[in-house]
Design an enzyme around this catalytic site. Structure first.
Site, short mmCIF file in Angstrom:
data_model
loop_
_atom_site.label_atom_id
_atom_site.label_comp_id
_atom_site.label_asym_id
_atom_site.label_seq_id
_atom_site.Cartn_x
_atom_site.Cartn_y
_atom_site.Cartn_z
N GLY A 16 0.81 -1.22 0.00
CA GLY A 16 0.00 0.00 0.00
C GLY A 16 0.83 1.26 0.00
N THR A 27 -4.35 -1.25 9.30
CA THR A 27 -4.82 -1.46 10.67
C THR A 27 -5.96 -0.48 10.95
N SER A 80 3.49 -1.51 10.19
CA SER A 80 2.16 -0.92 10.41
C SER A 80 2.13 -0.21 11.76
N GLU A 126 6.53 3.79 10.75
CA GLU A 126 6.86 4.68 9.63
C GLU A 126 6.30 6.07 9.90
N LEU A 173 6.56 8.64 7.46
CA LEU A 173 6.42 9.41 6.22
C LEU A 173 5.05 10.06 6.16
N LYS A 214 4.85 5.99 18.02
CA LYS A 214 4.17 6.26 16.73
C LYS A 214 2.79 6.86 16.97
N THR A 229 1.82 8.38 19.60
CA THR A 229 2.02 9.68 20.25
C THR A 229 2.36 10.76 19.23
N VAL A 268 -9.82 23.27 6.61
CA VAL A 268 -11.19 22.78 6.74
C VAL A 268 -11.24 21.51 7.62
N GLY A 269 -10.08 21.04 8.03
CA GLY A 269 -10.03 19.85 8.89
C GLY A 269 -9.00 18.87 8.38
N CYS A 327 -4.74 8.11 8.89
CA CYS A 327 -4.14 7.74 10.18
C CYS A 327 -4.48 8.62 11.38
N LYS A 350 -7.76 7.58 13.10
CA LYS A 350 -7.69 6.18 13.53
C LYS A 350 -6.70 6.01 14.68
P1 NAD Z 1 -2.96 0.42 2.63
O1 NAD Z 1 -4.37 0.05 2.88
O2 NAD Z 1 -2.62 1.38 1.54
O3 NAD Z 1 -2.12 -0.92 2.31
C1 NAD Z 1 -2.21 -2.09 3.05
C2 NAD Z 1 -2.12 -3.28 2.07
O4 NAD Z 1 -2.04 -4.48 2.84
C3 NAD Z 1 -3.34 -3.44 1.17
O5 NAD Z 1 -2.94 -3.38 -0.19
C4 NAD Z 1 -3.93 -4.81 1.55
O6 NAD Z 1 -4.44 -5.53 0.43
C5 NAD Z 1 -2.71 -5.50 2.10
N1 NAD Z 1 -3.01 -6.63 3.00
C6 NAD Z 1 -3.87 -6.64 4.06
N2 NAD Z 1 -3.84 -7.85 4.66
C7 NAD Z 1 -2.97 -8.62 3.97
C8 NAD Z 1 -2.51 -9.95 4.11
N3 NAD Z 1 -2.94 -10.73 5.12
N4 NAD Z 1 -1.61 -10.40 3.23
C9 NAD Z 1 -1.15 -9.63 2.23
N5 NAD Z 1 -1.55 -8.35 2.04
C10 NAD Z 1 -2.44 -7.84 2.90
O7 NAD Z 1 -2.37 0.91 4.01
P2 NAD Z 1 -1.17 1.94 4.25
O8 NAD Z 1 -1.64 3.34 4.09
O9 NAD Z 1 0.02 1.47 3.48
O10 NAD Z 1 -0.91 1.73 5.81
C11 NAD Z 1 -0.33 0.54 6.30
C12 NAD Z 1 0.03 0.75 7.76
O11 NAD Z 1 1.01 1.79 7.87
C13 NAD Z 1 -1.12 1.18 8.67
O12 NAD Z 1 -0.96 0.59 9.93
C14 NAD Z 1 -0.95 2.67 8.79
O13 NAD Z 1 -1.45 3.16 10.01
C15 NAD Z 1 0.55 2.82 8.75
N6 NAD Z 1 1.05 4.10 8.24
C16 NAD Z 1 0.48 4.68 7.14
C17 NAD Z 1 1.01 5.86 6.63
C18 NAD Z 1 0.42 6.54 5.42
O14 NAD Z 1 0.85 7.64 5.12
N7 NAD Z 1 -0.53 5.97 4.72
C19 NAD Z 1 2.13 6.44 7.23
C20 NAD Z 1 2.69 5.81 8.34
C21 NAD Z 1 2.15 4.63 8.83
C1 UGA Z 2 0.69 11.98 8.93
C2 UGA Z 2 1.99 12.32 9.67
O1 UGA Z 2 2.41 13.63 9.28
C3 UGA Z 2 3.09 11.31 9.33
O2 UGA Z 2 4.25 11.58 10.10
C4 UGA Z 2 2.58 9.90 9.65
O3 UGA Z 2 3.54 8.95 9.27
C5 UGA Z 2 1.29 9.65 8.89
O4 UGA Z 2 0.31 10.66 9.25
C6 UGA Z 2 0.66 8.34 9.21
O5 UGA Z 2 0.92 7.75 10.23
O6 UGA Z 2 -0.15 7.96 8.36
P1 UGA Z 2 -0.23 12.34 6.46
O7 UGA Z 2 -1.55 12.04 7.08
O8 UGA Z 2 0.17 11.60 5.25
O9 UGA Z 2 0.95 12.11 7.54
O10 UGA Z 2 -0.16 13.89 6.10
P2 UGA Z 2 0.01 15.21 6.99
O11 UGA Z 2 0.92 16.12 6.27
O12 UGA Z 2 0.33 14.92 8.38
O13 UGA Z 2 -1.44 15.85 6.91
C7 UGA Z 2 -2.54 15.27 7.58
C8 UGA Z 2 -3.75 16.18 7.45
O14 UGA Z 2 -3.58 17.35 8.25
C9 UGA Z 2 -3.99 16.67 6.03
O15 UGA Z 2 -5.38 16.69 5.76
C10 UGA Z 2 -3.44 18.08 6.05
O16 UGA Z 2 -4.03 18.91 5.10
C11 UGA Z 2 -3.79 18.51 7.46
N1 UGA Z 2 -2.92 19.58 7.97
C12 UGA Z 2 -1.60 19.36 8.16
C13 UGA Z 2 -3.49 20.81 8.27
O17 UGA Z 2 -4.69 21.02 8.09
N2 UGA Z 2 -2.68 21.81 8.75
C14 UGA Z 2 -1.34 21.62 8.96
O18 UGA Z 2 -0.67 22.57 9.41
C15 UGA Z 2 -0.79 20.36 8.65
#
Ligand code: NAD
Ligand code: UGA
Length: 465
Positions: free
Chosen positions: A12, A93, A132, A162, A164, A221, A223, A271-272, A277, A280
């Protein structure tokens, strides 16, 4: 311990970009990213790089460099698990939608499935890396499942969350503020930590690689996300006071951000917040607090979400009241649907709730977003179940051209801060609209003084008059 082969379960938004960067930086390691979603894997393998399932600036170049050299995308999960020395779990998750903890706790069923599959397939010792975002102490559950399968294989569990952000994923991965690795304090645990440290050390300075115990890493994470979201809700709460009092939230943000104890980042009123993440993870944190009996702590963090919901509803309410208390039958153009710029991700995007509120008031919405597909927008709306799929398609249309989206509209709402919106021919847009013409800038990106000169009535989030 030398790592030659990595498997990542979950292709993902995190698994794909993270593994692409590790593969690019460590050409001697073979990395296979696997997923149950065959369509997603096919898209990662598409020769047309514009079809990658995740849009991130610079990602196509990284994938191009490593793919089919030492980076592979596959649906053959068992084979990749069997071959790997190290397995990253990067599956989703989401918030639980059923049973105990419904609407708050993290749903760990995908994590557990991964653990069981690894336990079934593994024949040699392996390091398992939690990528995750997980509730604190999940590693012990994973270890329990892995240790009770009778294969006699030794597993070490690491937490490597992660950080990012979408839209800047490649830069964040190449140049992280820190990499966090949590592991056991035993000799084997420390060796596993060092194996992962040495992978990141190929491009991340050693002083930015932080090692801790597993529980600190898992909890850090949640936090970090809670603190980031809390800043956005804090400035958004102030935006409401600014609008009433004649203050300008951007000026307030600048004034407080110059205090080095506060810092200037994450103070942009909007706007929010959206994204998959923040909400959640805060719900999950509040749930954990509740399960420890810490009701006050849970209530404190839940406020961050309540303010975010308030902000989204406040924005749509303001559109309705400004348009003479009715938007029934009126066309409202949305610029942006993604939860932030430079991503095609729409999960929890504020645009969805704002659209839903306005559609309930019988508005007609036309949306333009440079990266989000029509199919995605309808799926987002249908998921809310507020009205029938047919009604959603009748009331909301999607345009490929922003000028078409705005033509004949009573109002424009800016929901995502895409840079291109600032460069539009706003005179041309104004000429094509109903009069009086309104702009509601939910991101504070437009030059409202210039727009007012053209003739627009402008509302900017957090800007009082
Ligand atoms: P995502 O939904 O984009 O990707 C998850 C992938 O896992 C899906 O493609 C799904 O098909 C696959 N999957 C689920 N169960 C599986 C299984 N049993 N076997 C094989 N594949 C399976 O999710 P994401 O945005 O990449 O987030 C993944 C995790 O990382 C989450 O816990 C999220 O909180 C965390 N996270 C996300 C971000 C972000 O920016 N999106 C940043 C930091 C951390
Ligand atoms: C956020 C965190 O920044 C990452 O460090 C973390 O890894 C990730 O969640 C995660 O765990 O998924 P992300 O959601 O991709 O990253 O993007 P952000 O830049 O944090 O923005 C989140 C939301 O807050 C967006 O809708 C953004 O527009 C909004 N935002 C952000 C504001 O409204 N104002 C700001 O000053 C900053």
């Amino acid at each position: 311990m030398n790592i030659n082969k990595i498997c990542c379960i979950g292709a993902g938004y995190v698994g794909g970009p993270t593994m692409a960067v590790i593969a690019q930086q460590c050409p001697h390691i073979k990395i296979t990213v696997v997923d149950v979603n065959a369509k997603r894997i096919a898209a990662w393998n598409d020769t047309d790089l514009s079809k990658l399932p995740v849009f991130e600036p610079g990602l196509d170049e990284v994938v191009k460099e490593a793919r089919n050299k030492n980076l592979y995308f596959s649906t053959n999960i068992d084979q990749a698990i069997d071959e790997a020395d190290m397995i990253f779990i990067s599956v989703n998750t989401p918030t639980k939608t059923y049973g105990k903890g419904k609407g708050m706790a993290a749903d760990l069923k995908y994590i557990e499935l991964c653990a069981r599959q690894i336990a079934k397939v593994a024949k040699q010792d392996k390091i398992i890396v939690e990528k995750s975002t997980l509730p604190v102490r999940t590693a012990s559950a994973i270890k329990n499942i892995l240790d009770n399968t009778g294969n006699g294989v030794q597993f070490q569990i690491l937490s490597n969350p992660e950080f990012l952000a979408e839209g800047t994923a490649v830069q964040d991965l190449l140049n992280p503020d820190r990499v966090l690795i949590g592991g056991d304090t035993t000799k084997e645990g420390q060796e596993a930590i060092q194996a992962l440290v040495s992978i990141y050390a190929h491009w991340v300075p050693k002083e930015r690689i932080l090692t801790t115990n597993v529980w600190s890493s898992e909890l850090s994470k949640l936090t970090a996300n809670a603190f980031l979201a809390q800043r956005v809700s804090s400035i958004n709460a102030m935006s409401a006071i600014c609008e009433q009092s004649g203050a300008d939230v951007n000026e307030v943000a600048k004034a407080i951000g110059m205090d080095s104890r506060i810092g200037s980042k994450f103070l942009k009123a909007s706007v929010g917040f959206g994204g998959s993440c923040f909400q959640k993870d805060i719900l999950n944190l509040a749930y954990i607090a509740k399960t420890y009996g810490l009701k006050e702590v849970a209530n404190y963090w839940e406020q961050v979400i309540l303010i975010n919901n308030y902000q989204k509803n406040r924005f749509s309410d303001n559109i309705v009241s400004t348009l003479y208390n009715t938007v029934s039958g009126k066309k409202i153009a949305f610029l942006g649907w993604a939860f932030k710029k430079d991503t095609n991700d729409t999960r929890e995007s504020a645009a969805i709730q704002v659209a839903d509120n306005l559609l309930s008031e019988q508005a007609h919405i036309s949306v333009y977003d440079p990266k989000v597909s029509e199919e995605r927008m309808y799926a987002d709306l249908d998921y809310l179940n507020t009205r029938s799929e047919e009604e959603n398609r009748n009331l909301l249309t999607v345009d490929q051209d922003p000028y078409e989206a705005c033509k004949g509209a009573h109002a424009i709402a800016v929901l995502t801060e895409w840079d291109e919106f600032k460069a539009y021919d706003w005179q041309r847009i104004y000429d094509s609209m109903q009069k009086p013409a309104f702009v509601f800038d939910g991101r504070g990106i437009l030059d409202t003084e210039a727009l007012k000169k053209i003739g627009f009535n402008c509302y900017t989030i957090g800007k009082g008059s």
